[in-house]
Design a protein around this motif. Sequence first.
Motif, PDB file in Angstrom:
ATOM      1  N   LEU A 107       1.495   6.550  -6.917  1.00  0.00           N
ATOM      2  CA  LEU A 107       0.379   7.286  -7.512  1.00  0.00           C
ATOM      3  C   LEU A 107       0.537   8.790  -7.318  1.00  0.00           C
ATOM      4  CD1 LEU A 107      -2.703   5.043  -6.601  1.00  0.00           C
ATOM      5  CD2 LEU A 107      -1.677   5.387  -8.858  1.00  0.00           C
ATOM      6  N   ILE A 108       1.008   9.189  -6.147  1.00  0.00           N
ATOM      7  CA  ILE A 108       1.250  10.615  -5.898  1.00  0.00           C
ATOM      8  C   ILE A 108       2.283  11.156  -6.887  1.00  0.00           C
ATOM      9  CG2 ILE A 108       2.242  12.260  -4.263  1.00  0.00           C
ATOM     10  CD1 ILE A 108      -0.512  11.520  -3.462  1.00  0.00           C
ATOM     11  N   ILE A 109       3.361  10.414  -7.075  1.00  0.00           N
ATOM     12  CA  ILE A 109       4.428  10.847  -7.987  1.00  0.00           C
ATOM     13  C   ILE A 109       3.913  10.929  -9.422  1.00  0.00           C
ATOM     14  CG2 ILE A 109       6.694  10.241  -8.927  1.00  0.00           C
ATOM     15  CD1 ILE A 109       7.198   8.792  -6.199  1.00  0.00           C
ATOM     16  N   LEU A 110       3.182   9.902  -9.858  1.00  0.00           N
ATOM     17  CA  LEU A 110       2.652   9.892 -11.223  1.00  0.00           C
ATOM     18  C   LEU A 110       1.642  11.002 -11.446  1.00  0.00           C
ATOM     19  CD1 LEU A 110       2.168   6.049 -11.834  1.00  0.00           C
ATOM     20  CD2 LEU A 110       3.929   7.546 -12.794  1.00  0.00           C
ATOM     21  N   ALA A 111       0.785  11.248 -10.464  1.00  0.00           N
ATOM     22  CA  ALA A 111      -0.225  12.304 -10.600  1.00  0.00           C
ATOM     23  C   ALA A 111       0.430  13.669 -10.723  1.00  0.00           C
ATOM     24  CB  ALA A 111      -1.174  12.263  -9.406  1.00  0.00           C
ATOM     25  N   ILE A 112       1.454  13.924  -9.920  1.00  0.00           N
ATOM     26  CA  ILE A 112       2.118  15.229  -9.941  1.00  0.00           C
ATOM     27  C   ILE A 112       2.900  15.435 -11.227  1.00  0.00           C
ATOM     28  CG2 ILE A 112       3.916  16.613  -8.835  1.00  0.00           C
ATOM     29  CD1 ILE A 112       2.980  15.443  -6.157  1.00  0.00           C
ATOM     30  N   THR A 113       3.615  14.406 -11.668  1.00  0.00           N
ATOM     31  CA  THR A 113       4.429  14.552 -12.883  1.00  0.00           C
ATOM     32  C   THR A 113       3.577  14.615 -14.146  1.00  0.00           C
ATOM     33  OG1 THR A 113       4.704  12.137 -12.936  1.00  0.00           O
ATOM     34  CG2 THR A 113       6.442  13.429 -11.875  1.00  0.00           C
ATOM     35  N   SER A 114       2.394  14.021 -14.125  1.00  0.00           N
ATOM     36  CA  SER A 114       1.573  13.972 -15.335  1.00  0.00           C
ATOM     37  C   SER A 114       0.634  15.165 -15.493  1.00  0.00           C
ATOM     38  CB  SER A 114       0.738  12.683 -15.354  1.00  0.00           C
ATOM     39  OG  SER A 114      -0.172  12.653 -14.258  1.00  0.00           O
ATOM     40  N   ASP A 115       0.398  15.922 -14.425  1.00  0.00           N
ATOM     41  CA  ASP A 115      -0.531  17.049 -14.480  1.00  0.00           C
ATOM     42  C   ASP A 115       0.251  18.366 -14.424  1.00  0.00           C
ATOM     43  OD1 ASP A 115      -2.523  18.946 -14.230  1.00  0.00           O
ATOM     44  OD2 ASP A 115      -3.724  17.745 -12.854  1.00  0.00           O
TER      45      ASP A 115
ATOM     46  N   VAL B 138       0.841  -1.207   0.000  1.00  0.00           N
ATOM     47  CA  VAL B 138       0.000   0.000   0.000  1.00  0.00           C
ATOM     48  C   VAL B 138       0.873   1.253   0.000  1.00  0.00           C
ATOM     49  CG1 VAL B 138      -1.665   1.343   1.354  1.00  0.00           C
ATOM     50  CG2 VAL B 138      -1.978  -1.119   1.090  1.00  0.00           C
ATOM     51  N   THR B 139       1.954   1.224   0.777  1.00  0.00           N
ATOM     52  CA  THR B 139       2.869   2.369   0.836  1.00  0.00           C
ATOM     53  C   THR B 139       3.481   2.641  -0.524  1.00  0.00           C
ATOM     54  OG1 THR B 139       3.418   1.906   3.147  1.00  0.00           O
ATOM     55  CG2 THR B 139       4.969   3.268   1.911  1.00  0.00           C
ATOM     56  N   MET B 140       3.984   1.600  -1.170  1.00  0.00           N
ATOM     57  CA  MET B 140       4.630   1.784  -2.461  1.00  0.00           C
ATOM     58  C   MET B 140       3.633   2.235  -3.524  1.00  0.00           C
ATOM     59  SD  MET B 140       7.691   1.238  -1.638  1.00  0.00           S
ATOM     60  CE  MET B 140       8.463   1.276  -3.252  1.00  0.00           C
ATOM     61  N   MET B 141       2.445   1.631  -3.542  1.00  0.00           N
ATOM     62  CA  MET B 141       1.438   1.993  -4.535  1.00  0.00           C
ATOM     63  C   MET B 141       0.946   3.417  -4.316  1.00  0.00           C
ATOM     64  SD  MET B 141      -0.193   1.114  -7.207  1.00  0.00           S
ATOM     65  CE  MET B 141       0.127  -0.656  -7.256  1.00  0.00           C
ATOM     66  N   GLY B 142       0.669   3.783  -3.052  1.00  0.00           N
ATOM     67  CA  GLY B 142       0.165   5.124  -2.771  1.00  0.00           C
ATOM     68  C   GLY B 142       1.156   6.207  -3.135  1.00  0.00           C
ATOM     69  N   ASN B 143       2.420   6.030  -2.754  1.00  0.00           N
ATOM     70  CA  ASN B 143       3.429   7.038  -3.079  1.00  0.00           C
ATOM     71  C   ASN B 143       3.721   7.080  -4.570  1.00  0.00           C
ATOM     72  OD1 ASN B 143       4.549   8.345  -0.504  1.00  0.00           O
ATOM     73  ND2 ASN B 143       4.530   6.195   0.058  1.00  0.00           N
TER      74      ASN B 143
ATOM     75  N   ASN C  29       8.873  14.686  -4.099  1.00  0.00           N
ATOM     76  CA  ASN C  29      10.139  14.240  -3.521  1.00  0.00           C
ATOM     77  C   ASN C  29       9.940  13.601  -2.150  1.00  0.00           C
ATOM     78  OD1 ASN C  29      12.761  15.117  -5.130  1.00  0.00           O
ATOM     79  ND2 ASN C  29      11.220  16.709  -5.450  1.00  0.00           N
ATOM     80  N   LEU C  30       8.958  14.103  -1.390  1.00  0.00           N
ATOM     81  CA  LEU C  30       8.645  13.481  -0.107  1.00  0.00           C
ATOM     82  C   LEU C  30       8.118  12.064  -0.313  1.00  0.00           C
ATOM     83  CD1 LEU C  30       8.401  13.904   3.006  1.00  0.00           C
ATOM     84  CD2 LEU C  30       6.025  14.591   2.587  1.00  0.00           C
ATOM     85  N   SER C  31       7.312  11.862  -1.361  1.00  0.00           N
ATOM     86  CA  SER C  31       6.796  10.527  -1.659  1.00  0.00           C
ATOM     87  C   SER C  31       7.920   9.579  -2.060  1.00  0.00           C
ATOM     88  CB  SER C  31       5.748  10.608  -2.782  1.00  0.00           C
ATOM     89  OG  SER C  31       4.604  11.316  -2.357  1.00  0.00           O
ATOM     90  N   ILE C  32       8.863  10.070  -2.853  1.00  0.00           N
ATOM     91  CA  ILE C  32      10.022   9.254  -3.227  1.00  0.00           C
ATOM     92  C   ILE C  32      10.825   8.882  -1.978  1.00  0.00           C
ATOM     93  CG2 ILE C  32      12.218   9.253  -4.472  1.00  0.00           C
ATOM     94  CD1 ILE C  32      10.913  11.129  -6.522  1.00  0.00           C
ATOM     95  N   THR C  33      11.023   9.869  -1.118  1.00  0.00           N
ATOM     96  CA  THR C  33      11.779   9.638   0.114  1.00  0.00           C
ATOM     97  C   THR C  33      11.082   8.631   1.017  1.00  0.00           C
ATOM     98  OG1 THR C  33      12.644  11.898   0.006  1.00  0.00           O
ATOM     99  CG2 THR C  33      12.809  10.765   2.118  1.00  0.00           C
ATOM    100  N   ASP C  34       9.757   8.761   1.173  1.00  0.00           N
ATOM    101  CA  ASP C  34       9.005   7.826   2.011  1.00  0.00           C
ATOM    102  C   ASP C  34       9.110   6.400   1.476  1.00  0.00           C
ATOM    103  OD1 ASP C  34       8.165   9.622   3.897  1.00  0.00           O
ATOM    104  OD2 ASP C  34       6.262  10.064   2.933  1.00  0.00           O
ATOM    105  N   ALA C  35       8.992   6.257   0.151  1.00  0.00           N
ATOM    106  CA  ALA C  35       9.088   4.926  -0.449  1.00  0.00           C
ATOM    107  C   ALA C  35      10.468   4.314  -0.219  1.00  0.00           C
ATOM    108  CB  ALA C  35       8.777   5.005  -1.946  1.00  0.00           C
ATOM    109  N   CYS C  36      11.508   5.118  -0.361  1.00  0.00           N
ATOM    110  CA  CYS C  36      12.873   4.621  -0.154  1.00  0.00           C
ATOM    111  C   CYS C  36      13.146   4.353   1.322  1.00  0.00           C
ATOM    112  CB  CYS C  36      13.879   5.629  -0.702  1.00  0.00           C
ATOM    113  SG  CYS C  36      13.828   5.851  -2.488  1.00  0.00           S
TER     114      CYS C  36
ATOM    115  N   PRO D 249       0.219   9.398   1.496  1.00  0.00           N
ATOM    116  CA  PRO D 249      -0.534   9.617   0.251  1.00  0.00           C
ATOM    117  C   PRO D 249      -2.017   9.874   0.495  1.00  0.00           C
ATOM    118  CG  PRO D 249       0.954   7.758   0.019  1.00  0.00           C
ATOM    119  CD  PRO D 249       0.952   8.120   1.468  1.00  0.00           C
ATOM    120  N   PHE D 250      -2.599   9.198   1.475  1.00  0.00           N
ATOM    121  CA  PHE D 250      -4.015   9.415   1.776  1.00  0.00           C
ATOM    122  C   PHE D 250      -4.234  10.787   2.415  1.00  0.00           C
ATOM    123  CE2 PHE D 250      -3.332   4.827   1.840  1.00  0.00           C
ATOM    124  CZ  PHE D 250      -4.316   4.399   0.964  1.00  0.00           C
TER     125      PHE D 250
END
Length: 323
Positions: A53-61, A46-51, A74-81, A296-297
């Motif tokens: 999605l946040i990264i993809l949504a931000i980069t695509s919009d 869930v952590t990996m999928m949620g973060n 970047n916070l989402s990338i950091t949390d995932a790592c 992410p939530f």
Amino acid sequence: VEVFYLMGKRSRVNQTTLSDFLLLGISERPEEQTLLFVIFLGMYLVTMMGNLLIILAITSDPHLHTPMYFFLANLSITDACFTSASIPKMLVNMHTQSQTISYSGCFAQLYFLLVFGGLDNLLLAVMAYDRYVAICQPLHYSTAMSPQLCALMLSICWVLTNCPALTHTLLLTRVAFCAHKAIPHFFCDPSALLKLACSDTRLNELMIITMGLMFLTAPLLLIVLSYVRISWAVFGISSPGGRWKAFSTCGSHLTVVLLFYGSLMGVYLLPPSTHSAERESRAAILYMVIIPMLNPFIYSLRNKDMNEALSKLFGSGKTIFIP
């Protein structure tokens, strides 16, 4: 009973090589390992999928290509790592019923935990500064948070975390450890490692204090100062609707800050007499597993812009989280 327990722990230590450490994990009961494996595997996915999605949504919009969402990505990338530095090894140990981690693996894990843990703190402080400039100095926002300055601040954050983390890890490699190498955590905690040392650790303890000041105290002071100024500016707005609109942009960030620093303070600011391996493990699960999963939530549930970006990402005209 205690004698047999200690003998059992020693026997497990003796089964490892001299260069291995023993991660005692969350529970030493074999009958609980399967359930814990399923729970933490689910939270990790869930952590990996949620973060992601946040990264993809931000980069695509393109509408989200702003400083606030730049740092959120970047916070989402950091949390995932940060989560990936410890949870996969814990899952492997649960699945194989083995509690060992190699000497090099332990220090590699420690390095990445220090890097991404410190980066998490610094990014939260930078995001608080971003909200301060947006609310208190809106006319100067475009220059104070230009793309070049945002990239520079991110680069400084990376340097400030990598250099001390690498120094601390290299200093630990010079420490001589005793034969008993059982760490009462599911990850290589630096304080727990120093308790296993048979040589002088004063320099290492000084490094821990220095890193605590850099990555905990200093960012927290910046966050508190930013929100004091934000609160002063918000309460100066005459319209209740204007006050709510201004402060609502900080709600998600403030929630994450309270959860993250609340769990850290529960471990590192309590008197030593109140510390226990079980208490520290629970707090570590909160800030290393649960909070990265919830972020992410927290940033998406009531965020209209993020909600619309996620809707576009899934090719739907309807919102995903907001009714």
